[in-house]
Design an enzyme around this catalytic site. Structure first.
Site, PDB file in Angstrom:
ATOM      1  N   ASP A  39       0.822  -1.209   0.000  1.00 34.43           N
ATOM      2  CA  ASP A  39       0.000   0.000   0.000  1.00 34.43           C
ATOM      3  C   ASP A  39       0.856   1.259   0.000  1.00 34.43           C
ATOM      4  OD1 ASP A  39      -1.986  -1.789   0.184  1.00 34.43           O
ATOM      5  OD2 ASP A  39      -2.739  -1.156   2.142  1.00 34.43           O
ATOM      6  N   ALA A  40       1.959   1.210   0.789  1.00 34.02           N
ATOM      7  CA  ALA A  40       2.783   2.413   0.916  1.00 34.02           C
ATOM      8  C   ALA A  40       3.348   2.819  -0.442  1.00 34.02           C
ATOM      9  CB  ALA A  40       3.908   2.178   1.911  1.00 34.02           C
ATOM     10  N   TYR A  42       1.920   2.153  -3.359  1.00 34.10           N
ATOM     11  CA  TYR A  42       0.786   2.690  -4.115  1.00 34.10           C
ATOM     12  C   TYR A  42       0.561   4.154  -3.737  1.00 34.10           C
ATOM     13  CZ  TYR A  42      -3.894   3.382  -5.938  1.00 34.10           C
ATOM     14  OH  TYR A  42      -4.971   3.878  -6.611  1.00 34.10           O
ATOM     15  N   GLU A 119     -11.129   7.596  16.015  1.00 28.66           N
ATOM     16  CA  GLU A 119     -11.432   6.163  16.028  1.00 28.66           C
ATOM     17  C   GLU A 119     -10.383   5.405  15.230  1.00 28.66           C
ATOM     18  OE1 GLU A 119     -15.255   7.324  14.524  1.00 28.66           O
ATOM     19  OE2 GLU A 119     -14.982   6.159  12.702  1.00 28.66           O
ATOM     20  N   LYS A 121      -8.643   3.238  12.446  1.00 25.56           N
ATOM     21  CA  LYS A 121      -8.950   3.023  11.037  1.00 25.56           C
ATOM     22  C   LYS A 121      -8.745   1.544  10.748  1.00 25.56           C
ATOM     23  CE  LYS A 121      -8.202   4.628   6.369  1.00 25.56           C
ATOM     24  NZ  LYS A 121      -7.853   3.340   5.771  1.00 25.56           N
ATOM     25  N   ASP A 123      -8.525  -1.912   8.880  1.00 27.84           N
ATOM     26  CA  ASP A 123      -8.004  -2.247   7.566  1.00 27.84           C
ATOM     27  C   ASP A 123      -8.874  -3.354   6.976  1.00 27.84           C
ATOM     28  OD1 ASP A 123      -6.351  -1.989   5.480  1.00 27.84           O
ATOM     29  OD2 ASP A 123      -4.591  -2.869   6.434  1.00 27.84           O
ATOM     30  N   TYR A 229     -17.737  -3.294  11.838  1.00 21.38           N
ATOM     31  CA  TYR A 229     -17.951  -2.135  12.704  1.00 21.38           C
ATOM     32  C   TYR A 229     -18.611  -1.049  11.866  1.00 21.38           C
ATOM     33  CZ  TYR A 229     -15.092  -3.388  16.792  1.00 21.38           C
ATOM     34  OH  TYR A 229     -14.605  -3.949  17.930  1.00 21.38           O
ATOM     35  N   LYS A 296     -12.478  12.892  13.018  1.00 17.99           N
ATOM     36  CA  LYS A 296     -13.618  13.539  12.350  1.00 17.99           C
ATOM     37  C   LYS A 296     -14.109  14.689  13.207  1.00 17.99           C
ATOM     38  CE  LYS A 296     -14.941   9.067  10.507  1.00 17.99           C
ATOM     39  NZ  LYS A 296     -15.885   7.933  10.497  1.00 17.99           N
ATOM     40  N   LYS A 320      -2.151   7.925   9.222  1.00 15.36           N
ATOM     41  CA  LYS A 320      -1.668   6.562   9.004  1.00 15.36           C
ATOM     42  C   LYS A 320      -0.521   6.197   9.949  1.00 15.36           C
ATOM     43  CE  LYS A 320      -3.361   4.552   5.548  1.00 15.36           C
ATOM     44  NZ  LYS A 320      -3.050   4.752   4.186  1.00 15.36           N
ATOM     45  N   CYS A 414      29.569 -26.220   4.957  1.00 17.58           N
ATOM     46  CA  CYS A 414      29.268 -25.094   5.843  1.00 17.58           C
ATOM     47  C   CYS A 414      30.153 -23.910   5.452  1.00 17.58           C
ATOM     48  CB  CYS A 414      29.514 -25.481   7.289  1.00 17.58           C
ATOM     49  SG  CYS A 414      29.416 -24.075   8.420  1.00 17.58           S
ATOM     50  N   CYS A 417      32.736 -23.297   8.625  1.00 17.51           N
ATOM     51  CA  CYS A 417      33.796 -24.213   9.046  1.00 17.51           C
ATOM     52  C   CYS A 417      34.149 -25.256   7.985  1.00 17.51           C
ATOM     53  CB  CYS A 417      33.419 -24.907  10.357  1.00 17.51           C
ATOM     54  SG  CYS A 417      32.082 -26.096  10.179  1.00 17.51           S
ATOM     55  N   CYS A 432      24.805 -27.760   9.423  1.00 21.82           N
ATOM     56  CA  CYS A 432      26.245 -27.960   9.403  1.00 21.82           C
ATOM     57  C   CYS A 432      26.521 -29.085  10.386  1.00 21.82           C
ATOM     58  CB  CYS A 432      26.945 -26.679   9.850  1.00 21.82           C
ATOM     59  SG  CYS A 432      28.598 -26.950  10.511  1.00 21.82           S
ATOM     60  N   CYS A 438      32.456 -26.028  14.827  1.00 21.23           N
ATOM     61  CA  CYS A 438      32.087 -24.900  13.965  1.00 21.23           C
ATOM     62  C   CYS A 438      32.018 -23.616  14.800  1.00 21.23           C
ATOM     63  CB  CYS A 438      30.730 -25.169  13.317  1.00 21.23           C
ATOM     64  SG  CYS A 438      30.178 -23.798  12.284  1.00 21.23           S
TER      65      CYS A 438
END
Ligand code: D41
Length: 677
Positions: A39-40, A42, A119, A121, A123, A229, A296, A320, A414, A417, A432, A438
Site C-alpha cells: 500500500d505504501a 501505491y 477512532e 482506522k 483495515d 464495525y 472527524k 496513518k 558449511c 567451518c 552444518c 564450527c
C-alpha cells in the site's frame, strides 16, 4: 508562478506512466484481490501523480485515478447506486500533517479549539448497509464511490450485522456505513486450512475479507470469520438524527450495530496526537489490523460548513501508522549458521524504513522457504515488519526482476567451518555437521548461554563473543568461568573497567536456578517454558540427565521428538563434559527451591478481568490465575499487573491505558498462562 509554467515532456510522460501504473494496481487490488505492491508504494505513486497534476492542471485527464475513489465495479454482481456517495479519506503521514489539517479546519470555522471524534482506522472493506423500516435491504461495497457491488447475500452471513435493527427513532430508510474486516486469528486459521488443502493463501486479512465478500456462493462467505464495525451514516430519511458524530455512533449501538469501542472525543490537534500514540502502542494487542486513526470533526454543523473537495470531506482525515510493508532490493543472500547448526538464508536488503524501524536484513527461515518464495539476488521484494516481529520478505515483485537475477542454492559445505552439510530425511532444515567444531555454532551457543533468560551475563555482547571465539580463548561455556581480567584486557576495545565488570557478571551468574541452567544449555527444542517444566518434574539435574525417553515422554507436553532430543543431549560425551566443567567452575543452584517456587509462578501479580472471553468463563479465568498463585481484583490501580481484556470491555480498559497498566487480549492471556504451566 507554478500554475503558469508548462510541464516538461518528461513530466507529461511520467504523468501518463503513473496513470497507467495506478490503473493496473487498482485492478489488481480491487478486482483481483491480489495486490502486486505494498500500500505504501501505491500511496507514493498516487501522491506523485497528485503533485504533478496540482502543479500542471492541464495534465489532469478525465480518467485519472486521482479523480476516482477506489476501484471499478468488476461485474458478476448487481450494481447499487449509493444514496449518498461514499467518499474517501485524505491521509496524514506525520504529526505536522495533522497540525496542518487542524489549522485549516480552525481557520475555516473561525474557532479556537475543535472537538474531534477519533477512532481506529480498520483495515478492511468499506461497506454500505441500507435498512428500510429497520430491515436490512441491501449491502454494497464502495465500488467507485458512486456505484458499488451488491454483496447482500454475503453480508447477511456476518453475525455482527443485524438483519433487523431494534430500538426507537429508526429512520424509515437509512444507509449505515462501516467496515467489514477479518480478525487476525480467524485469518491465520483460514490460511492454515487453505494451505493444508493446497489452496492459495491470502496475503493479508484485508484481502481475505475482500475476497470473501466477492464470493458468489454465500455458503463460502458464511464460513469466513468476518465481522463489521459501523462508523457512520450516509443518506437517511424519515426520522430525526443526532447533531454530532459521537451521538450517531451511540445511536447506531442502540439500534444493535457494532461500533468501535475505542472511539473517543478528543480536543484539538494535541488531543488527536495523544490518542494516536496510545492506540499505536496497543496496535499489536488489538485482535484486528488497523492502519491508522481517523479524526472527524464531531459537530455536524461544522462538518457542513467545511464541506468537501473532489474526493474527500474537509472535516476528516486518516492519520496513518508507519507502513508495515515496503519495497526494497535484495543485495545479497547470506547463509547464517545457528546454535544447532541449522543453516538459515538471510537476505541483505537495501535499508528501508518499515513498521517504524530501518530494516536491512530479513530472514528467509530455511531453504525450502527460499525456494518457495523464489527470492533471487537483485530482486525487488515486499518487506513486512509488524509489531516487534522480525522482518520478513512477503513476496517478490516479479515484474521488476532484473535479467540474470541469481538463485542461491543450498551450500555443499558449511560456509563457516567447511564441514559437511546434512539434511535429515523428510526435514526441511539443512545443518552444518560441525557441532562445536564450527565457530558459528560455538558463538551462537555462547550468546544463548549468556542471554537474559538463560545465565543473564550482562556485558557479554555479540562482538565480545566473536572476539573470544575467534581468538580461541573460549571454546565452551565452561571456559567463560576461567577468564581472568588480564586476558580480557588484552582484547581489542576492552578497557580495564569493562573487563572488571564482565568478570563480575560472569562470577554472579554462578549462582543460578535449575530452569535457567537447563535453558542455557541449549538443548534442541527446549525453550524456557519447557526448562521450567523439566525442573519442576525432575527436581534435579542428575535425575533429568538419567531419565529415559519413556520417563521423559510421561511428562505432559513432552512429545516423542523432544524426549528423544533431550535424552540424546545428555548421552553425548561433549555435553556431559561441559556440564561437569560448569559445575566444577562453581555454577550451581538450590534444587530444593525448584518445586516450591515452580508451582506459584504468578505469585505477587494481580489481574483485573474486563469484557467477555470467548474461550472461558470469568470464574474459570479466575481459577486458573489463582491456581498459579496470582490474585484477581475488581478494580484497576497502578499496582495492577495486568488487565485481561475480552470482547466489549468496560471502562477498566480505558483506565488501564491511562495508568499504563499492561493490557492482555485473550490470546496474550492464554500465552501467559501457558508460559507458566
Ligand atoms: O475504520 C475505517 N476504515 C474508517 C473508514 C473509519 N473509521 N471512518 C471512515 N470515515 C469515512 C468518512 C469520513 C468519509 C465518512 C472511513 C472512511 N470514510 C472510508 N473508508 C474507506 C474509504 C473511506
Amino acid at each position: 508562478m507554478a500554475g503558469k509554467s508548462k510541464p516538461k515532456p518528461e513530466q507529461v510522460g511520467r504523468a501518463s506512466e503513473l496513470r497507467e501504473l495506478l490503473a493496473r494496481h487498482n485492478r489488481h487490488y480491487y478486482e483481483l484481490d491480489e495486490p502486486l505492491i505494498p500500500d505504501a508504494e501505491y500511496d507514493r505513486l498516487f501522491r506523485e501523480l497528485l503533485a504533478l497534476e496540482s502543479e500542471f492542471p492541464e495534465l489532469v485527464a478525465s480518467d485519472s485515478p486521482t479523480r476516482r475513489v477506489g476501484g471499478a465495479v468488476s461485474g458478476g454482481f448487481a450494481e447499487v447506486v449509493h444514496g449518498m456517495p461514499m467518499l474517501s479519506l485524505d491521509n496524514a503521514f506525520s504529526d505536522q500533517d495533522v497540525l496542518d489539517f487542524d489549522r485549516r479546519v480552525r481557520e475555516r470555522l473561525g474557532t479556537d479549539v475543535v472537538v474531534y471524534c477519533a477512532e481506529p482506522k480498520l483495515d478492511g472493506v468499506a461497506i454500505s448497509l441500507v435498512y428500510e423500516n429497520g430491515r436490512l435491504l441491501v449491502a454494497a461495497t464502495r465500488g467507485d464511490g458512486a456505484i458499488g457491488e451488491d454483496v447482500t447475500h454475503n453480508v447477511r452471513t456476518i453475525a455482527s450485522v443485524p438483519l433487523e435493527l431494534r430500538g426507537s427513532g429508526l429512520p424509515r430508510r437509512i444507509e449505515v456505513r462501516g467496515e467489514v474486516y477479518m480478525p487476525r486469528q480467524g485469518f491465520l486459521e483460514l490460511n492454515r486450512r487453505a494451505q493444508k488443502s493446497g489452496e492459495k493463501a491470502f496475503v493479508n486479512p484485508r484481502n481475505a475479507a475482500a475476497g470473501s465478500l466477492r464470493q458468489l456462493d454465500p455458503a463460502i462467505a458464511a464460513r469466513r470469520p468476518l465481522e463489521m464495525y459501523a462508523y457512520g451514516i450516509g443518506q437517511a430519511s424519515g426520522g430525526e438524527l443526532p447533531d454530532r458524530h459521537s451521538a450517531t455512533l451511540q445511536r447506531l449501538r442502540e439500534w444493535g450495530l457494532r461500533t468501535s469501542p475505542e472511539a473517543a472525543l478528543v480536543s484539538g490537534a494535541e488531543g488527536c496526537l495523544v490518542y494516536y500514540r496510545v492506540l499505536e502502542a496497543r496496535r499489536d494487542a488489538l485482535p484486528f489490523d488497523i492502519d491508522g486513526v481517523v479524526y472527524k470533526v464531531d459537530d455536524y454543523g461544522c462538518q457542513q460548513q467545511l464541506g468537501f473537495v473532489a474526493r474527500a470531506p474537509r472535516w476528516a482525515i486518516a492519520h496513518k501508522f508507519p507502513a508495515e510493508e515496503q519495497l526494497s532490493q535484495v543485495e545479497a543472500i547470506d547463509v547464517q549458521v545457528g546454535r544447532t547448526g541449522a543453516m538459515t538464508p538471510v537476505a541483505r536488503l537495501t535499508p528501508v524504513f518499515v513498521g517504524g524501524v530501518t530494516v536491512s536484513n530479513a530472514t528467509l527461515h530455511n531453504f525450502a522457504e527460499l525456494k518457495r518464495k523464489d527470492v533471487r539476488i537483485g530482486d525487488t521484494v515486499t518487506v513486512r515488519r509488524a509489531g516487534d516481529v522480525i522482518p520478513e520478505i512477503v513476496s517478490v515483485v516479479l515484474a521488476r526482476r532484473p535479467p540474470g537475477a541469481a538463485e542461491v542454492a543450498v551450500p555443499a559445505v558449511c560456509p563457516v567451518c567447511g564441514s559437511e552439510v546434512v539434511q535429515a530425511e523428510g526435514q526441511v532444515i539443512v545443518r552444518c555437521s560441525g557441532g562445536l567444531v564450527c565457530p558459528a555454532q560455538r558463538k551462537q551457543a555462547l550468546r544463548h548461554f549468556a542471554s537474559r533468560r538463560a545465565m543473564d551475563i550482562s556485558g557479554l555482547g555479540d562482538q565480545l563473543v566473536e572476539q573470544l571465539v575467534d581468538s580461541g580463548m573460549v571454546k565452551t561455556a565452561a571456559d567463560l568461568y576461567c577468564l581472568d581480567q588480564m586476558h580480557l584486557s588484552a582484547l581489542e576495545r576492552m578497557g580495564d573497567r569493562s573487563a572488571a565488570r564482565l568478570i563480575q557478571a560472569i562470577d554472579a551468574s554462578r549462582k543460578t536456578t535449575l530452569p535457567r541452567f537447563l535453558y542455557a544449555l541449549g538443548i534442541p527444542e527446549v525453550g524456557d517454558a519447557t526448562s521450567r517444566l523439566l525442573a519442576r518434574e525432575f527436581g534435579s539435574l542428575d535425575k533429568l540427565a538419567a531419565a529415559s525417553e519413556e520417563e521423559l515422554q510421561a511428562v505432559p507436553d513432552i512429545g516423542p521428538v523432544m524426549a528423544a532430543g533431550i535424552a540424546a543431549f545428555f548421552r553425548q560425551r561433549d555435553n556431559q563434559q561441559v556440564i561437569a566443567d560448569l559445575r566444577k567452575a562453581g555454577v550451581g543452584w538450590d534444587e530444593s527451591a525448584e518445586t516450591a517456587r515452580g508451582s506459584q509462578p504468578l505469585r505477587g501479580r494481580s489481574f483485573v478481568l474486563t469484557g467477555t472471553l470467548a474461550g472461558m468463563s470469568r470464574d474459570e479465568a479466575k481459577a486458573r490465575i489463582e491456581s498459579l498463585g496470582g490474585k484477581v481484583t475488581g478494580s484497576v490501580s497502578s499496582r495492577t499487573s495486568y488487565v485481561v481484556c475480552g470482547e466489549d470491555p468496560g471502562s477498566k480498559l480505558a483506565r488501564a491505558t491511562a495508568l499504563g497498566v499492561q493490557v492482555l487480549d485473550e490470546q496474550g492471556f492464554l500465552a501467559l498462562l501457558e508460559q507458566q504451566a
